[in-house]
Design an enzyme around this catalytic site. Structure first.
Site, PDB file in Angstrom:
ATOM      1  N   ALA A  25     -46.810 -28.065  16.601  1.00 24.38           N
ATOM      2  CA  ALA A  25     -46.788 -27.000  17.609  1.00 24.38           C
ATOM      3  C   ALA A  25     -45.469 -26.935  18.382  1.00 24.38           C
ATOM      4  CB  ALA A  25     -47.951 -27.204  18.576  1.00 24.38           C
ATOM      5  N   ASP A 107     -49.644 -20.320  13.186  1.00 20.91           N
ATOM      6  CA  ASP A 107     -49.057 -19.078  13.703  1.00 20.91           C
ATOM      7  C   ASP A 107     -48.294 -18.255  12.676  1.00 20.91           C
ATOM      8  OD1 ASP A 107     -46.524 -20.425  13.500  1.00 20.91           O
ATOM      9  OD2 ASP A 107     -46.712 -21.177  15.543  1.00 20.91           O
ATOM     10  N   HIS A 124     -53.676 -26.620   8.524  1.00 18.23           N
ATOM     11  CA  HIS A 124     -54.768 -26.292   9.451  1.00 18.23           C
ATOM     12  C   HIS A 124     -55.120 -24.808   9.425  1.00 18.23           C
ATOM     13  CE1 HIS A 124     -53.791 -30.198  11.866  1.00 18.23           C
ATOM     14  NE2 HIS A 124     -54.535 -30.420  10.818  1.00 18.23           N
ATOM     15  N   SER A 199     -46.782 -34.405  17.796  1.00 15.98           N
ATOM     16  CA  SER A 199     -47.067 -35.713  18.390  1.00 15.98           C
ATOM     17  C   SER A 199     -47.450 -36.708  17.292  1.00 15.98           C
ATOM     18  CB  SER A 199     -48.188 -35.586  19.418  1.00 15.98           C
ATOM     19  OG  SER A 199     -49.325 -34.995  18.834  1.00 15.98           O
TER      20      SER A 199
HETATM   21  P1  NAD Z   1     -49.051 -31.482  19.768  1.00 11.39           P
HETATM   22  O1  NAD Z   1     -49.290 -30.529  20.898  1.00 11.39           O
HETATM   23  O2  NAD Z   1     -49.924 -32.666  19.668  1.00 11.39           O
HETATM   24  O3  NAD Z   1     -47.542 -32.025  19.859  1.00 11.39           O
HETATM   25  C1  NAD Z   1     -46.450 -31.171  20.028  1.00 11.39           C
HETATM   26  C2  NAD Z   1     -45.233 -32.033  20.352  1.00 11.39           C
HETATM   27  O4  NAD Z   1     -44.104 -31.170  20.391  1.00 11.39           O
HETATM   28  C3  NAD Z   1     -45.336 -32.740  21.704  1.00 11.39           C
HETATM   29  O5  NAD Z   1     -45.069 -34.111  21.533  1.00 11.39           O
HETATM   30  C4  NAD Z   1     -44.254 -32.051  22.556  1.00 11.39           C
HETATM   31  O6  NAD Z   1     -43.593 -32.961  23.407  1.00 11.39           O
HETATM   32  C5  NAD Z   1     -43.297 -31.551  21.492  1.00 11.39           C
HETATM   33  N1  NAD Z   1     -42.541 -30.349  21.870  1.00 11.39           N
HETATM   34  C6  NAD Z   1     -43.002 -29.217  22.443  1.00 11.39           C
HETATM   35  N2  NAD Z   1     -42.021 -28.311  22.562  1.00 11.39           N
HETATM   36  C7  NAD Z   1     -40.888 -28.902  22.079  1.00 11.39           C
HETATM   37  C8  NAD Z   1     -39.545 -28.476  21.937  1.00 11.39           C
HETATM   38  N3  NAD Z   1     -39.148 -27.263  22.307  1.00 11.39           N
HETATM   39  N4  NAD Z   1     -38.652 -29.352  21.412  1.00 11.39           N
HETATM   40  C9  NAD Z   1     -39.038 -30.598  21.025  1.00 11.39           C
HETATM   41  N5  NAD Z   1     -40.302 -31.036  21.106  1.00 11.39           N
HETATM   42  C10 NAD Z   1     -41.219 -30.200  21.631  1.00 11.39           C
HETATM   43  O7  NAD Z   1     -49.019 -30.619  18.454  1.00 11.39           O
HETATM   44  P2  NAD Z   1     -49.313 -31.033  16.947  1.00 11.39           P
HETATM   45  O8  NAD Z   1     -48.808 -32.407  16.684  1.00 11.39           O
HETATM   46  O9  NAD Z   1     -48.872 -29.904  16.113  1.00 11.39           O
HETATM   47  O10 NAD Z   1     -50.901 -31.106  16.854  1.00 11.39           O
HETATM   48  C11 NAD Z   1     -51.712 -30.176  17.524  1.00 11.39           C
HETATM   49  C12 NAD Z   1     -52.658 -29.351  16.690  1.00 11.39           C
HETATM   50  O11 NAD Z   1     -52.685 -28.096  17.345  1.00 11.39           O
HETATM   51  C13 NAD Z   1     -52.261 -29.049  15.316  1.00 11.39           C
HETATM   52  O12 NAD Z   1     -53.331 -29.464  14.565  1.00 11.39           O
HETATM   53  C14 NAD Z   1     -52.117 -27.506  15.225  1.00 11.39           C
HETATM   54  O13 NAD Z   1     -52.960 -27.002  14.221  1.00 11.39           O
HETATM   55  C15 NAD Z   1     -52.590 -26.982  16.499  1.00 11.39           C
HETATM   56  N6  NAD Z   1     -51.717 -26.018  17.246  1.00 11.39           N
HETATM   57  C16 NAD Z   1     -50.957 -25.066  16.620  1.00 11.39           C
HETATM   58  C17 NAD Z   1     -50.141 -24.197  17.356  1.00 11.39           C
HETATM   59  C18 NAD Z   1     -49.299 -23.178  16.631  1.00 11.39           C
HETATM   60  O14 NAD Z   1     -49.665 -22.710  15.568  1.00 11.39           O
HETATM   61  N7  NAD Z   1     -48.121 -22.838  17.168  1.00 11.39           N
HETATM   62  C19 NAD Z   1     -50.106 -24.286  18.747  1.00 11.39           C
HETATM   63  C20 NAD Z   1     -50.916 -25.253  19.382  1.00 11.39           C
HETATM   64  C21 NAD Z   1     -51.710 -26.117  18.606  1.00 11.39           C
END
Ligand code: NAD
Length: 249
Positions: A25, A107, A124, A199
């Site tokens: 994400a 997304d 996912h 993460s």
């Molecule tokens: P997560 O939220 O667990 O981790 C995201 C990580 O990205 C965090 O550690 C955060 O510090 C880091 N981060 C955020 N913005 C950043 C940036 N600009 N630069 C550097 N680092 C940055 O997300 P995950 O590990 O993908 O797991 C969450 C679950 O949520 C996934 O299973 C996914 O399917 C879902 N999800 C998807 C979306 C999307 O499609 N964009 C959004 C939210 C959640």
């Protein structure tokens, strides 16, 4: 971030020819889509929102479905544009180095940035389609958004009347076995795995990092915060993806 570590990572990327990107994400926050567990994450701010992504609550509680559909309708995804991180990965594919993007994101921004859909594994699922939880009905999300805008709160399947959901994998649902098998195969065949904006705490996806390492890949993690997989990485580049990733190549 140390320039030494950045320089080393650049050299590795330069000599790699079978790169796999594993994204989360964090690569989409700069496009205006919040993550879940970052400081401004959806679940960090509202732990109850996690229920919207849990299949048990979704099936059992019509009020959760109404909240979930409302969140879909109001989602920033529909207006989001690929960011600098997505664009960098599209360039890396265009120059022949990047073979596969394994994304936890739902997304669709990697494809919008220009990565070939056949090279993107959406482990996912995707929010750009809906699926019936009873029959095999599947359709573009736009069809359901129109129904929501017209006032339906919990649109049902037009074929069988079953419960509809975005074509995403919620907690409690199984991953698509073929997608996971493709992701594992890609990890095993990579010579460099770039883990970006995750993460790395959700399994089995997080397990792809040690899998790639065990099969000989170098591991570079780019994230704003430490991740659960930092101990197995060759380099951890702490910083903003939109700055760090384009600076690598
Ligand atoms: P997560 O939220 O667990 O981790 C995201 C990580 O990205 C965090 O550690 C955060 O510090 C880091 N981060 C955020 N913005 C950043 C940036 N600009 N630069 C550097 N680092 C940055 O997300 P995950 O590990 O993908 O797991 C969450 C679950 O949520 C996934 O299973 C996914 O399917 C879902 N999800 C998807 C979306 C999307 O499609 N964009 C959004 C939210 C959640």
């Amino acid at each position: 971030m140390s320039t030494d570590r950045m320089g080393q990572a650049k050299e590795w990327l330069d000599s790699a020819d079978h790169v796999v990107a594993l994204t989360g994400a964090g690569i989409s926050t700069e496009s205006g889509i919040p993550d879940f567990r970052g400081p401004k994450g959806l679940w960090t701010r509202d732990p109850d929102a996690e229920k919207l992504s849990n299949i048990r609550y979704y099936l059992d509680d019509p009020a959760i479905r109404v909240r979930a559909w409302r969140a879909r309708l109001d989602s920033p995804v529909w207006a989001a544009e690929p960011g600098a991180g997505h664009q960098a990965l599209a360039r890396l594919e265009a120059c022949g180095k990047l073979k596969t993007v394994i994304t936890q994101n739902i997304d669709g921004l990697h494809q919008l940035a220009g990565n070939s859909p056949e090279n993107v594994i959406e482990i996912h699922g995707t929010v750009r389609e809906v699926a019936c939880l009873t029959c095999s009905y599947r359709a573009p999300m736009t069809k359901v958004l129109v129904r929501l805008q017209a006032g339906e709160a919990d649109p049902d399947c037009p074929l069988c009347g079953g419960i509809l959901k975005s074509a995403t994998i919620s907690f409690g649902q199984s991953l698509v076995p073929q997608d996971l098998a493709r992701a594992e195969q890609a990890a095993r065949h990579s010579d460099l795995l770039l883990a970006v904006g995750s993460s790395l705490s959700v399994y089995p996806v997080a397990g792809l990092v040690p899998l790639a390492r065990d099969f000989g890949a170098q591991i570079i993690i780019i994230n704003a915060m430490p991740t659960d997989m930092d101990p197995v990485a060759d380099a951890v580049l702490l910083g903003n993806i939109g700055e760090v990733l384009p600076a690598l190549f």
